[in-house]
Design an enzyme around this catalytic site. Sequence first.
Site, PDB file in Angstrom:
ATOM      1  CG  ASN A 202     -27.255   8.323  48.412  1.00 64.91           C
ATOM      2  OD1 ASN A 202     -28.245   8.090  49.118  1.00 64.91           O
ATOM      3  ND2 ASN A 202     -26.761   7.411  47.588  1.00 64.91           N
ATOM      4  CD  GLU A 205     -26.523   5.696  50.667  1.00 60.81           C
ATOM      5  OE1 GLU A 205     -26.052   4.815  49.926  1.00 60.81           O
ATOM      6  OE2 GLU A 205     -25.841   6.651  51.093  1.00 60.81           O
ATOM      7  CG  ASP A 271     -16.520   4.800  44.151  1.00 59.28           C
ATOM      8  OD1 ASP A 271     -17.241   4.586  45.134  1.00 59.28           O
ATOM      9  OD2 ASP A 271     -16.499   4.059  43.148  1.00 59.28           O
TER      10      ASP A 271
END
Length: 325
Positions: A202, A205, A271
């Site tokens: 993301n 990150e 997820d």
Amino acid sequence: MDIEKIFNSFNKKKIAVVGDIMLDRYIFGHVSRISPEYPVPVVDVSHETLRLGGAANVAVNIHAMGAKTILFGIVGNDDNARTLKKLMQNHGVSPEHLFHDPERPTTCKTRILSQNHHIARVDYESRDEATAAAEEFIDRHFKASIDSLDAIVLQDYNKGVLTPSLINKIITLASSRSVPVFVDPKLKGFFNYSGSTVFKPNLSEVASSLSITLQNTDHDIEQACKQLMTKMRCQHLVVTRSEKGLTICNDRFTHIPASSLDVADVSGAGDTVIAILSLSFAAGLDIETSAEIANIAAGTVCQEVGAVPVSPEKLLKACREYFKA
């Protein structure tokens, strides 16, 4: 594009998910007063629900779309492990490839909500690296499954399952069999996934991994992606950008705007993205189309409170509308 034909092809695919498995507990209630003992809200509980989180949520999303899935991970020898395995079976996912470590707790996140707003979260977990016995168990069972797989998802929440050596073994073996590897990373161990097929960090990150301040603009994202691609040696980089959607970087850049559906809760959306991204790619779609479908899927689950698997019916309807437009 024949969306129905694509969706029907999912049931011929088999995907392995390796990573950190969690039990998500949701406590719903109502706040109408402050505690006289300390200035904190008092939640009058109305009901509780239990859901699968982390790598287990990825597996459930894949299974919900009709594909077969094998889930590899670690649980403790406790009540939460027994509850988690029962939930897996209820969702059609076998718990037979879980390693039981009596020295660590099953990861459980308890979220307390009032009027569907998060009040607090309580975590039971260990972030220690997997033991040699756990790694050997996962590696052995993974090797036995490799020739039946169409794709592999490595779902890292930094809870210790995906050790550097296990990551290297999985990516090396998958590469030798031409099985695509999809990675949903966390910051610790970020650069251990070099050589993966699709790497999906993301925005925060990416910024932290490169030690840069990153604005959520197309230009800034593209510059950061160029830096990251040289380090990761992956085929495709997919950066999720919250309300800005996602960006794909390979030999070009593709920016996909976020779904316009109403957002109730983003829990588990990442997820869902990696699950549908891997499944669509395994079914023969290009990375851009796969990412579009995954992006739409994330929008549908964000309409629900808490981590829930994607609804094939809702996703099919949303995809019909999207690709018609």
